[in-house]
Design a protein around this motif. Structure first.
Motif, PDB file in Angstrom:
ATOM      1  N   MET A  61       0.869  -1.189   0.000  1.00  0.00           N
ATOM      2  CA  MET A  61       0.000   0.000   0.000  1.00  0.00           C
ATOM      3  C   MET A  61       0.901   1.233   0.000  1.00  0.00           C
ATOM      4  N   MET A  62       0.320   2.376  -0.257  1.00  0.00           N
ATOM      5  CA  MET A  62       1.060   3.633  -0.167  1.00  0.00           C
ATOM      6  C   MET A  62       0.170   4.657   0.526  1.00  0.00           C
ATOM      7  N   GLY A  63       0.754   5.374   1.487  1.00  0.00           N
ATOM      8  CA  GLY A  63      -0.029   6.380   2.197  1.00  0.00           C
ATOM      9  C   GLY A  63       0.788   7.013   3.308  1.00  0.00           C
ATOM     10  N   LEU A  64       0.167   7.977   3.982  1.00  0.00           N
ATOM     11  CA  LEU A  64       0.782   8.675   5.114  1.00  0.00           C
ATOM     12  C   LEU A  64      -0.043   8.407   6.367  1.00  0.00           C
ATOM     13  N   HIS A  65       0.559   7.709   7.316  1.00  0.00           N
ATOM     14  CA  HIS A  65      -0.077   7.347   8.582  1.00  0.00           C
ATOM     15  C   HIS A  65      -0.399   8.624   9.364  1.00  0.00           C
ATOM     16  N   PRO A  66      -1.556   8.666  10.040  1.00  0.00           N
ATOM     17  CA  PRO A  66      -1.924   9.912  10.737  1.00  0.00           C
ATOM     18  C   PRO A  66      -0.934  10.356  11.809  1.00  0.00           C
ATOM     19  N   GLU A  94      -1.671   3.116   5.456  1.00  0.00           N
ATOM     20  CA  GLU A  94      -2.867   3.332   6.224  1.00  0.00           C
ATOM     21  C   GLU A  94      -3.047   4.813   6.469  1.00  0.00           C
ATOM     22  N   ILE A  95      -4.267   5.257   6.374  1.00  0.00           N
ATOM     23  CA  ILE A  95      -4.589   6.676   6.491  1.00  0.00           C
ATOM     24  C   ILE A  95      -5.735   6.825   7.487  1.00  0.00           C
ATOM     25  N   GLY A  96      -5.933   8.030   7.984  1.00  0.00           N
ATOM     26  CA  GLY A  96      -7.041   8.211   8.912  1.00  0.00           C
ATOM     27  C   GLY A  96      -6.763   9.306   9.918  1.00  0.00           C
ATOM     28  N   ILE A  97      -7.257   9.085  11.144  1.00  0.00           N
ATOM     29  CA  ILE A  97      -7.111  10.066  12.224  1.00  0.00           C
ATOM     30  C   ILE A  97      -6.778   9.326  13.511  1.00  0.00           C
ATOM     31  N   ASP A  98      -5.770   9.843  14.232  1.00  0.00           N
ATOM     32  CA  ASP A  98      -5.357   9.281  15.517  1.00  0.00           C
ATOM     33  C   ASP A  98      -5.335  10.412  16.540  1.00  0.00           C
ATOM     34  N   LEU A  99      -6.280  10.372  17.485  1.00  0.00           N
ATOM     35  CA  LEU A  99      -6.343  11.409  18.517  1.00  0.00           C
ATOM     36  C   LEU A  99      -5.853  10.889  19.861  1.00  0.00           C
ATOM     37  N   TYR A 100      -5.250   9.709  19.849  1.00  0.00           N
ATOM     38  CA  TYR A 100      -4.676   9.155  21.078  1.00  0.00           C
ATOM     39  C   TYR A 100      -3.347   9.832  21.398  1.00  0.00           C
ATOM     40  N   TRP A 101      -2.504   9.962  20.378  1.00  0.00           N
ATOM     41  CA  TRP A 101      -1.153  10.485  20.598  1.00  0.00           C
ATOM     42  C   TRP A 101      -1.086  12.006  20.555  1.00  0.00           C
ATOM     43  N   HIS A 130      -6.936   3.940   9.539  1.00  0.00           N
ATOM     44  CA  HIS A 130      -6.460   3.885  10.921  1.00  0.00           C
ATOM     45  C   HIS A 130      -7.357   4.818  11.732  1.00  0.00           C
ATOM     46  N   CYS A 131      -8.006   4.261  12.759  1.00  0.00           N
ATOM     47  CA  CYS A 131      -8.938   5.045  13.578  1.00  0.00           C
ATOM     48  C   CYS A 131      -8.619   4.805  15.044  1.00  0.00           C
ATOM     49  N   ARG A 132      -8.152   5.831  15.718  1.00  0.00           N
ATOM     50  CA  ARG A 132      -7.898   5.693  17.155  1.00  0.00           C
ATOM     51  C   ARG A 132      -8.477   6.897  17.887  1.00  0.00           C
ATOM     52  N   GLU A 133      -9.493   6.612  18.707  1.00  0.00           N
ATOM     53  CA  GLU A 133     -10.230   7.645  19.443  1.00  0.00           C
ATOM     54  C   GLU A 133     -10.756   8.718  18.496  1.00  0.00           C
ATOM     55  N   SER A 134     -11.254   8.291  17.330  1.00  0.00           N
ATOM     56  CA  SER A 134     -11.647   9.269  16.304  1.00  0.00           C
ATOM     57  C   SER A 134     -12.795   8.781  15.416  1.00  0.00           C
ATOM     58  N   PHE A 135     -13.647   7.906  15.951  1.00  0.00           N
ATOM     59  CA  PHE A 135     -14.747   7.389  15.123  1.00  0.00           C
ATOM     60  C   PHE A 135     -15.627   8.512  14.580  1.00  0.00           C
ATOM     61  N   ASP A 136     -16.002   9.469  15.441  1.00  0.00           N
ATOM     62  CA  ASP A 136     -16.916  10.543  15.004  1.00  0.00           C
ATOM     63  C   ASP A 136     -16.295  11.355  13.875  1.00  0.00           C
ATOM     64  N   THR A 158     -12.086  -1.624  16.498  1.00  0.00           N
ATOM     65  CA  THR A 158     -12.260  -1.790  17.949  1.00  0.00           C
ATOM     66  C   THR A 158     -13.515  -1.078  18.454  1.00  0.00           C
ATOM     67  N   GLY A 159     -14.434  -0.776  17.538  1.00  0.00           N
ATOM     68  CA  GLY A 159     -15.648  -0.076  17.942  1.00  0.00           C
ATOM     69  C   GLY A 159     -16.706  -1.015  18.480  1.00  0.00           C
ATOM     70  N   ASN A 160     -17.936  -0.482  18.607  1.00  0.00           N
ATOM     71  CA  ASN A 160     -19.061  -1.281  19.072  1.00  0.00           C
ATOM     72  C   ASN A 160     -19.899  -1.758  17.887  1.00  0.00           C
ATOM     73  N   LEU A 161     -20.991  -2.454  18.171  1.00  0.00           N
ATOM     74  CA  LEU A 161     -21.806  -3.027  17.099  1.00  0.00           C
ATOM     75  C   LEU A 161     -22.391  -1.941  16.200  1.00  0.00           C
ATOM     76  N   GLU A 162     -22.861  -0.855  16.803  1.00  0.00           N
ATOM     77  CA  GLU A 162     -23.435   0.249  16.011  1.00  0.00           C
ATOM     78  C   GLU A 162     -22.369   0.853  15.081  1.00  0.00           C
ATOM     79  N   GLN A 163     -21.168   1.044  15.610  1.00  0.00           N
ATOM     80  CA  GLN A 163     -20.081   1.601  14.792  1.00  0.00           C
ATOM     81  C   GLN A 163     -19.652   0.626  13.700  1.00  0.00           C
ATOM     82  N   ALA A 164     -19.744  -0.669  13.988  1.00  0.00           N
ATOM     83  CA  ALA A 164     -19.414  -1.679  12.975  1.00  0.00           C
ATOM     84  C   ALA A 164     -20.378  -1.571  11.800  1.00  0.00           C
ATOM     85  N   HIS A 165     -21.673  -1.486  12.104  1.00  0.00           N
ATOM     86  CA  HIS A 165     -22.662  -1.363  11.028  1.00  0.00           C
ATOM     87  C   HIS A 165     -22.470  -0.059  10.245  1.00  0.00           C
ATOM     88  N   LYS A 166     -22.108   0.997  10.960  1.00  0.00           N
ATOM     89  CA  LYS A 166     -21.900   2.280  10.289  1.00  0.00           C
ATOM     90  C   LYS A 166     -20.704   2.203   9.348  1.00  0.00           C
TER      91      LYS A 166
END
Length: 255
Positions: A61-66, A94-101, A130-136, A158-166
């Motif tokens: 893959m090619m990308g910039l990790h958050p 992997e791309i996305g948002i990471d609000l943990y770090w 890549h999603c860490r503390e950033s589902f919304d 690592t979300g819940n059932l509702e987030q999985a369906h979303k």
């Protein structure tokens, strides 16, 4: 039985002492397809070497990790653009948002995520999120960008059932790894309510090793522990789950 690890950092420094042996262990276990996410330009040479060494098994893959979205992120995105224009990759990730770090980089993380989604659409490639503390935040961007040509994998779900369906509603498969084996991981409590056609296997090696290796270095052969756990949760043979999840990976990556 062909098993696919849809997310493994085989180029990681954690494997510098025994990379060939580690990959051999995975191949011997039946893991024949390794999809390699990018982090930033520092790892591109190592990734290309891996592909050269294992051309029948390694797919890049090619990308910039958050977490690599820093002051120089525009230069890093230029590198991503140049590499995508130069040769074949199997996803933007992997791309996305990471609000943990680091929450302070949210604005530029959003900008980098959007730009890379548009690159994926341009090249008709899936994205690997890549999603860490950033589902919304991520769901908002997927809502803005949704289209028939936006699809991919929600890595390390690592979300819940509702987030999985979303996530699934945005044409995403769920990448399931070692967390499904954790006592406090919670996804084991509902994952069997998700149709297997939406599931792919992953390790995220060298991170997030499954039980009984939790806390140690993860490696691609350990994806068999994830397969074992899903077999228990879905009450289905490991062979069937391997076949379905590998087929799902082929749908996403086109190979």
């Amino acid at each position: 039985m062909i098993v696919t690890d849809t997310h493994t950092h085989l180029y990681s420094e954690a494997f510098n002492e025994d990379r060939a042996e580690m990959i051999s262990r995975a191949l011997d276990a039946g893991v024949e397809r390794f999809f390699i996410p990018a982090i930033d330009s520092n790892y591109t040479t190592s990734m290309l070497q891996l592909e050269k060494d294992y051309p029948d098994h390694v797919f890049l893959m090619m990308g910039l990790h958050p977490t690599s979205v820093k002051e120089n992120f525009k230069e890093e995105l230029k590198h991503v653009e140049e590499m995508l224009a130069k040769r074949k990759f199997y996803a933007v990730g992997e791309i996305g948002i990471d609000l943990y770090w680091d929450k302070s980089t949210l604005d530029i993380q959003i900008e980098a995520f959007r730009r890379q989604i548009n690159l994926a659409k341009q090249y008709k490639l899936p994205i690997v999120i890549h999603c860490r503390e950033s589902f919304d935040e991520i769901f908002q961007i997927l809502e803005d960008e949704k289209s028939e040509d936006l699809y991919g994998i929600f890595h390390c779900f690592t979300g819940n059932l509702e987030q999985a369906h979303k996530a699934i509603s945005y044409n995403m498969k769920l990448g399931i790894g070692g967390v499904v084996t954790f006592k406090n991981g919670k996804i084991d409590q509902f994952i069997n309510k998700i149709d297997l056609k939406y599931i792919v296997l992953e390790t995220d090696a060298p991170y997030l090793a499954p039980k009984p290796y939790r806390g140690k270095r993860n490696e691609s052969s350990y994806v068999m522990k994830v397969l074992e756990k899903l077999s228990e949760l879905y009450q289905m043979s490991e062979e069937n789950i391997a076949q379905i999840t590998t087929e799902n990976s082929k749908q996403v990556f086109g190979i």
